[in-house]
Design a protein around this motif. Sequence first.
Motif, short mmCIF file in Angstrom:
data_model
loop_
_atom_site.label_atom_id
_atom_site.label_comp_id
_atom_site.label_asym_id
_atom_site.label_seq_id
_atom_site.Cartn_x
_atom_site.Cartn_y
_atom_site.Cartn_z
N LEU A 252 0.87 -1.18 0.10
CA LEU A 252 0.10 0.12 -0.01
C LEU A 252 0.92 1.17 -0.14
O LEU A 252 0.53 2.34 -0.78
CB LEU A 252 -0.86 -0.06 1.11
N THR A 253 1.91 1.16 0.73
CA THR A 253 2.80 2.36 0.86
C THR A 253 3.25 2.79 -0.30
O THR A 253 3.65 3.85 -1.10
CB THR A 253 3.84 2.20 2.03
N GLN A 257 2.53 6.02 -2.72
CA GLN A 257 3.69 6.99 -2.86
C GLN A 257 4.12 7.07 -4.38
O GLN A 257 4.53 8.38 -4.95
CB GLN A 257 5.06 6.50 -2.23
N SER A 258 3.69 5.99 -5.18
CA SER A 258 4.11 6.39 -6.72
C SER A 258 3.08 7.28 -7.38
O SER A 258 3.48 7.96 -8.10
CB SER A 258 3.81 4.75 -7.36
N VAL A 259 2.12 7.43 -6.92
CA VAL A 259 0.99 8.41 -7.30
C VAL A 259 1.28 9.91 -6.67
O VAL A 259 1.28 11.04 -7.25
CB VAL A 259 -0.21 7.95 -7.15
N GLN A 260 1.51 9.78 -5.20
CA GLN A 260 1.39 11.02 -4.56
C GLN A 260 2.80 11.76 -4.35
O GLN A 260 2.89 12.94 -4.57
CB GLN A 260 0.85 10.92 -3.08
N PRO A 265 6.77 9.07 2.89
CA PRO A 265 6.52 7.86 1.99
C PRO A 265 5.53 6.67 2.67
O PRO A 265 5.07 6.11 2.56
CB PRO A 265 7.46 7.18 1.12
N ASP A 266 6.33 6.83 4.02
CA ASP A 266 5.90 5.40 4.84
C ASP A 266 4.68 5.83 5.65
O ASP A 266 4.27 4.84 6.31
CB ASP A 266 7.15 4.96 5.75
N ALA A 267 4.10 6.93 5.56
CA ALA A 267 3.03 7.35 6.46
C ALA A 267 1.59 6.68 6.03
O ALA A 267 0.68 6.63 6.86
CB ALA A 267 2.97 8.91 6.35
N TYR A 268 1.46 6.22 4.96
CA TYR A 268 0.25 5.41 4.45
C TYR A 268 0.04 4.03 4.83
O TYR A 268 -1.06 3.73 5.14
CB TYR A 268 0.49 5.61 2.81
#
Length: 284
Positions: A252-253, A257-260, A265-268
């Motif tokens: 998921l991370t 991160q690939s989009v946002q 990056p690790d917050a998702y």
Amino acid sequence: MPPHTPRDQQEPRFARTTGSPATGRHRRDDGRQGRHRRGRSGTQRLLAPLLTTAALVGVGAVALLSGNARPVVVETPTAAGLLPGNATAAPMFLAASDVTSGALLHRMPQLRAPKASPPAVKPKPKPKPKPKPKPVVRVVKLVAGMDRQQMDNAAAIVKKAQSMGLSKWAMIVGVATAMQESRLYNVASHVVPESLNYPHQGTGSDHDSIGLFQQRASGSWGSVKEIMQPQYAAGAFFARLVEIDGWQDMSLTRAAQSVQISAFPDAYAKHEDNATLIVNALLN
């Protein structure tokens, strides 16, 4: 008893008629000129219907030969008034009467009985339109500590993914990303005053980032009006996600991160469990 008188000396039984030969008019001098009118004899009464029948047969034959007769059903009266006693009409008499009546109706069509008009057909009443069923509002149970506004925004993300034919994993990635970016609220920004003109559920000031996914108004995500619509913002996120090769197998991370392209990056990853609960509640 009077004496017998020779035959040649007897007076004639009927007196000779007198009159003028020039006019041809004669009369009887003995006053018996009305004797033949007293009434018809029994033989004459019997012969009269037969003569009438013969005359009608002749008329019918002429009508048939001329081609003017057509078979017509005509009610023929009984011969009770024509034949003596209880005698009935002969079949020949009835046939001749039918033929004569048919010929007469053919020559004078105005004598035909008017045709009965068909009964009026009442138009069928139009069926009443069925009332449209009232839309059923499905209330989703609140889960993962979310309020109603957050659940509604999550529902908009899930519906957009469904309309694009995406999997449940894409829905979880989208909901988790919005939870990290805006806590699932449609946020406007004071840096972008135009965003305040549209429905919003809070404000921020992180550069020109607005909406559920904090997409920048100065970028290529769309107009301010479009980004402030939750379903449009979700569609813009998923359009970028499906362009990444192998996103279905990514964590998921990494997928988010690939989009946002976030600074964290690790917050998702910390939102994965709650995002899964929310998506399951919405799909069920």
